[in-house]
Enzyme design. Structure first.
Site, short mmCIF file in Angstrom:
data_model
loop_
_atom_site.label_atom_id
_atom_site.label_comp_id
_atom_site.label_asym_id
_atom_site.label_seq_id
_atom_site.Cartn_x
_atom_site.Cartn_y
_atom_site.Cartn_z
N HIS A 84 0.70 -1.26 -0.04
CA HIS A 84 -0.21 0.08 -0.47
C HIS A 84 1.12 0.84 -0.18
O HIS A 84 1.06 2.07 0.67
CB HIS A 84 -0.47 -0.13 1.51
CG HIS A 84 -2.32 -0.66 1.14
ND1 HIS A 84 -2.94 -0.19 0.69
CD2 HIS A 84 -2.36 -2.32 1.25
CE1 HIS A 84 -4.23 -1.72 -0.03
NE2 HIS A 84 -4.16 -2.80 1.23
N ASP A 92 1.24 -4.65 -9.34
CA ASP A 92 0.83 -5.49 -9.97
C ASP A 92 1.51 -5.55 -11.86
O ASP A 92 1.84 -6.84 -12.03
CB ASP A 92 -0.14 -5.78 -9.93
CG ASP A 92 -0.96 -5.89 -8.67
OD1 ASP A 92 0.35 -5.84 -7.16
OD2 ASP A 92 -2.28 -5.73 -8.00
N LYS A 126 -11.40 -5.67 -4.85
CA LYS A 126 -10.93 -5.28 -4.73
C LYS A 126 -12.67 -4.34 -4.69
O LYS A 126 -12.72 -2.97 -4.59
CB LYS A 126 -9.92 -4.36 -4.89
CG LYS A 126 -8.41 -5.17 -4.55
CD LYS A 126 -7.21 -3.75 -4.77
CE LYS A 126 -7.08 -4.07 -6.24
NZ LYS A 126 -6.31 -5.19 -7.22
C1 GLA Z 1 -3.17 -4.37 -5.23
C2 GLA Z 1 -2.92 -3.20 -6.11
C3 GLA Z 1 -1.54 -2.74 -6.10
C4 GLA Z 1 -1.19 -1.67 -4.65
C5 GLA Z 1 -1.32 -3.56 -3.71
C6 GLA Z 1 -1.03 -3.12 -2.09
O1 GLA Z 1 -2.45 -5.30 -5.47
O2 GLA Z 1 -3.40 -3.34 -7.25
O3 GLA Z 1 -0.89 -1.22 -6.79
O4 GLA Z 1 -1.48 -0.92 -3.75
O5 GLA Z 1 -2.76 -3.48 -3.42
O6 GLA Z 1 0.45 -3.74 -1.66
#
Ligand code: GLA
Length: 495
Positions: free
Chosen positions: A60, A206, A254
């Site tokens: 995060h 990611d 999410k």
């Molecule tokens: C998800 C988001 C990433 C990152 C992580 C937490 O995977 O897609 O961009 O923010 O959460 O580190």
């Protein structure tokens, strides 16, 4: 690392996977080609592939602009593709019958394709990659029609970045089908922005990990002044180290929980940056990384990176005002007073495109997590390069501190993650933490190669057999496994 190179094309799967994976991957690719041929009556032209990732440290903080350290895993998304000049329709099917086939048409250069982000629909992730790439294809009058068959092995909502793997593979399929001259860097940057079309304001970790990773390396990804990546070799320790991933099987989507969780955290960190830049008399910014950089520059000292974090943390220790909610966080009105921005402006700027649902904004806790976590990334990378005698202990304690901060300050852990981490630490893990967004999903654990079987068995016994007694042996083996750093996006045409 040279980022302006095209995604590689391979004719052999051993360029993509570790040799231990070939016995499984070969038949999987054959099955994909066979099914494709039976659905569409022709063979695919190529297969696009992008992996999921596990994040070793730096949770995060990517959306605040700070560097992170993920690595790709073997689990991935592959899409078999054939193109046609007869039309510009996209037909997409999935090896998993849960996802029904879809068809849509190119809607012209302006719109490309409509994505309804209010719907939780699997083909939206393909559309994100498709739209993102075609928006950049200025010279292309009309894209090719596409026949597609997707197969994914990254469990959805597990924190291993299934969505980025789909978006990056979709983007790559679109690039390759239309012969667009886009580099890895462009693919990644576009995929980052494109994925936000599904309604989650995610950072860029990611997609970077999915596209740029290489076997045997972790990937240090930085976002400021622009996206850049550097391979970090994991140290050779004595005894040799290993990483294990365990999925808590608590699904954390999410998209569904964004307004109370992920998207809210993004907003809280931005509000914190606005406040800090104001009260520290720095150029106004809603990025904590910019606040950190301006503060470090103004302090003007030749401090080490870690010392710069400590200096800022010390400076802000008592800088936040009391909230009126007894420690629950600030109301929007209080945030407005602190930042000098009217409530209406805050709402329009930060709470409209990605709606958030909350009564309070916990700026103190979020800031503490972000700055200490960013410092932990710097420390982790440093230990990897120096490889001291106690590397395992030090890396493990950095991971444990990250977990504690995610749990206590960022509130993105959950009881199941805490439990798995605890079991792991009692059975030979030097460090254990959540990986990815959290609120469920996966944990990553650092242990030694020789302890992997003991650790896996302990988690099966202490967690899965208690909480999910109905799981079959295969499902158990699928939920907790050792992992090695894998390779990033590729096009495969060796069939
Ligand atoms: C998800 C988001 C990433 C990152 C992580 C937490 O995977 O897609 O961009 O923010 O959460 O580190």
């Amino acid at each position: 690392m040279a980022n302006n190179v095209p995604v590689p094309t391979y004719e052999s799967l051993d360029k993509i996977y570790d040799s231990s994976a070939l016995a499984k991957q070969g038949p999987r690719y054959n099955a994909l080609v066979e099914k494709f041929t039976s659905i569409y009556g022709r063979k695919p032209d190529f297969i696009a592939r992008s992996p999921g990732r596990v994040n070793l440290i730096g949770e995060h903080i990517d959306y605040c602009g700070f560097g992170v350290l993920p690595m790709a895993i073997e689990r991935d998304v592959i899409i078999a593709v054939a193109t046609t000049d007869d039309d510009s329709k996209v037909r997409i099917a999935n090896m998993n019958p849960k996802y029904e086939p879809r068809e849509f048409d190119f809607e012209g250069k302006e719109t490309i394709v409509t994505i309804d982000s209010t719907k939780h629909e699997w083909s939206n992730y393909f559309k994100c990659g498709y739209k993102g790439m075609l928006e950049r294809a200025d010279n292309l009058e009309k894209p090719k029609g596409m026949y597609l068959l997707m197969d994914g092995t990254v469990p959805a909502g597990s924190g291993l970045s299934s969505s980025a793997a789909v978006v990056c593979t979709s983007a790559l399929a679109t690039i390759e089908a239309n012969k667009l001259p886009l580099s890895k860097q462009e693919l990644t940057e576009i995929a980052i922005v494109a994925e936000r079309n599904v309604g989650v304001n995610s950072g860029g970790m990611d997609q970077s990990a999915s596209v740029f990773s290489e076997q045997q390396y972790a990937l240090h990804v930085e976002f400021v002044p622009r996206l850049s990546t550097r391979l970090v070799r994991l140290p050779e320790t004595q005894p040799p180290m290993a990483f294990v991933i365990a999925n808590t099987l608590v699904t954390a989507d999410k998209f569904v929980s964004g307004p109370r969780n992920y998207n809210l955290r993004v907003v809280e960190t931005k509000m914190a940056a606005l406040f800090l830049s104001k009260v520290l008399d720095l150029p106004s910014s809603d990025s904590l990384k910019e606040v950190f950089d301006s503060y470090a520059a103004a302090a003007g000292k030749d401090n080490s990176e870690v010392a710069k974090y400590d200096a800022l943390l010390e400076r802000i220790a008592n800088i936040f005002p009391q909230d009126s909610s007894n420690g629950q966080g600030y109301s929007l009105e209080e945030v407005s007073d602190m930042t000098g921005l009217p409530v209406q402006t805050l709402k329009e700027k930060y709470m409209t495109r990605f709606p958030v649902e909350t009564d309070y904004f916990r700026l103190v806790q979020r800031t503490h997590h972000v700055l200490t976590e960013a410092r932990r990334v710097v420390e982790f990378v440093d230990v990897c390069s120096k490889a001291p005698a106690n590397t395992l202990e030090v890396l493990g304690s950095i991971m444990n501190a990250s977990q504690e901060s995610c749990d206590k300050f960022f509130n993105c852990s959950c009881p199941e993650i805490n439990q798995v981490c605890e079991i792991a630490r009692q059975h030979g893990a030097y460090g254990a933490r959540l990986t990815g967004a959290g609120w469920g999903g996966c944990t990553v654990m650092l242990t030694t190669e020789s302890n992997v079987p003991t650790l896996i068995e302990a988690i099966k016994d202490g967690y899965y057999r208690q909480k999910f007694p109905e799981l079959s042996q295969d499902q158990l083996d699928d939920a907790v496994l050792a992992t090695k750093p894998g390779s990033g996006s590729a096009v495969f045409n060796g069939f």
